[in-house]
Write a protein that holds these residues in place. Structure first.
Motif, PDB file in Angstrom:
ATOM      1  N   GLN A 133       0.795  -1.227   0.000  1.00  0.00           N
ATOM      2  CA  GLN A 133       0.000   0.000   0.000  1.00  0.00           C
ATOM      3  C   GLN A 133       0.837   1.291   0.000  1.00  0.00           C
ATOM      4  N   GLU A 171       1.540  13.100   7.720  1.00  0.00           N
ATOM      5  CA  GLU A 171       0.250  12.425   7.835  1.00  0.00           C
ATOM      6  C   GLU A 171       0.307  11.189   8.736  1.00  0.00           C
ATOM      7  N   GLY A 172       1.520  10.892   9.246  1.00  0.00           N
ATOM      8  CA  GLY A 172       1.679   9.710  10.086  1.00  0.00           C
ATOM      9  C   GLY A 172       1.737   8.445   9.250  1.00  0.00           C
ATOM     10  N   LEU A 173       1.981   7.342   9.916  1.00  0.00           N
ATOM     11  CA  LEU A 173       2.038   6.068   9.198  1.00  0.00           C
ATOM     12  C   LEU A 173       0.713   5.742   8.533  1.00  0.00           C
ATOM     13  N   ARG A 174      -0.377   6.268   9.100  1.00  0.00           N
ATOM     14  CA  ARG A 174      -1.687   6.037   8.490  1.00  0.00           C
ATOM     15  C   ARG A 174      -1.753   6.635   7.096  1.00  0.00           C
ATOM     16  N   GLY A 175      -0.985   7.710   6.877  1.00  0.00           N
ATOM     17  CA  GLY A 175      -0.971   8.336   5.557  1.00  0.00           C
ATOM     18  C   GLY A 175      -0.422   7.418   4.486  1.00  0.00           C
ATOM     19  N   TRP A 177      -0.777   4.269   4.486  1.00  0.00           N
ATOM     20  CA  TRP A 177      -1.776   3.239   4.237  1.00  0.00           C
ATOM     21  C   TRP A 177      -3.135   3.868   3.940  1.00  0.00           C
ATOM     22  N   LYS A 178      -3.121   5.109   3.447  1.00  0.00           N
ATOM     23  CA  LYS A 178      -4.361   5.811   3.116  1.00  0.00           C
ATOM     24  C   LYS A 178      -5.113   5.057   2.022  1.00  0.00           C
ATOM     25  N   CYS A 180      -6.376   2.100   2.293  1.00  0.00           N
ATOM     26  CA  CYS A 180      -6.000   0.683   2.299  1.00  0.00           C
ATOM     27  C   CYS A 180      -7.214  -0.228   2.107  1.00  0.00           C
TER      28      CYS A 180
END
Length: 313
Positions: A133, A171-175, A177-178, A180
């Motif tokens: 991702q 955006e952090g690690l979540r960015g 995996w945006k 996902c």
């Protein structure tokens, strides 16, 4: 792959290596078409076109030619490195593990049913997204970044490494995996359409003895797989591209992104970039599957030659 061909005997490790290599070869050939698709998909996301205003891009060549003229040919390959990263992770898993997963679900049966094939395609597609991702997010951002003058910057990232670092920092690690879950949905659909169509068509061609297990057979099955996949996957693919390319806070989620597209641009927005998508997926499938079959056979021939040489030394 499937269909009773000689390459079916290849070990899983050979299939994983062959799939990753073939995916990279296909990306090198078709990347300009993918860039055109992304530009067409994100066109109009920031604001609806005012009455009488002409869209910047129209069709495949109406997108590629302006990019070459205004930005230079090099920009057709924006995000190529991330794309190759993606293929080495993504294709290796979703294609390389397909036959293994299919046999696992079929409990060793030589004639797995359609449900088993779909389940295997969905599983390997989802597994691939979990690993690849971040590379997909970076690739989409690079391909679309010239299309963002309204945010005060022509280029959002200076390099692939910079893109990974910037997205993680801002955006952090979540960015990374945006989108996902949306991508898992999209790739489950793509993987099922692509691999199962190729699987079944190749199998039927060989059973009916229309062709032998050779390049013309692989070409025909791959072309059909690309067409079916484009029709089924385009709506999810457009939403995925829009959502992954969006700035933080632009959409609250993938559903909001889809509703915004529907209300502002109409149902046809879900098939924006359809022709470059088809040209890209059709040609990508042809290059990838033909390369995949040939690389497998070349690796197996090399392995047999190496083993024979070792035995005779």
């Amino acid at each position: 792959m499937v269909g009773g061909g000689k390459s079916d005997s290849a070990p899983t490790a050979v299939k994983i290596f062959s799939a990753g290599s073939a995916g990279c070869m296909a990306d090198l050939v078709t990347f300009p078409l993918d860039t055109a698709k992304v530009r067409l998909q994100v066109q109009g996301e920031s604001k609806a076109l005012t009455k009488g205003e002409k869209p910047k891009y129209r069709g495949v060549f109406g997108t590629i030619i302006p990019i070459v003229r205004n930005e230079g040919p090099k920009n057709l390959y924006n995000g190529l490195l991330a794309g190759l990263h993606r293929q080495m992770c993504f294709s290796s898993i979703r294609i390389g593990l397909y036959d293994t997963m299919k046999q696992l679900y079929a409990n060793g049966s030589e004639n797995p049913g359609l449900g088993t094939r779909l389940l295997a395609g969905s599983t390997t597609g989802a597994m691939a997204v979990a690993f690849a991702q971040p590379t997909d997010v970076v690739k989409v951002r690079f391909q679309a970044q010239i299309h963002r003058p309204e945010h005060g910057s022509v280029k959002r990232y200076s390099s692939t490494t910079n893109a990974y670092k910037t997205i993680a920092r801002d955006e952090g690690l979540r960015g990374l995996w945006k989108g996902c879950l949306l991508n898992i949905t999209r790739n489950a659909i793509v993987n099922c359409s692509e691999l199962v169509t190729y699987d079944i068509i190749k199998e039927q061609i060989l059973k009916s003895k229309l062709m032998t297990d050779s390049m013309p057979c692989h070409f025909t099955a791959a072309f059909a797989a690309g067409f079916c996949t484009t029709i089924v996957a385009s709506p999810v693919d457009v939403v995925k591209t829009r959502f992954m390319n969006s700035i933080p806070g632009q959409y609250s989620g993938a559903v909001k992104c889809a509703l915004t597209m529907l209300l502002q641009e109409g149902p046809s927005a879900f098939y924006k970039g359809f022709m470059p998508s088809f040209l890209r997926l059709g040609s990508w499938n042809i290059v990838m599957f033909v390369s995949y079959e040939q690389i497998q056979r070349a690796v197996m021939r090399f392995q047999r030659s190496w083993e024979h040489w070792i035995r005779t030394v």
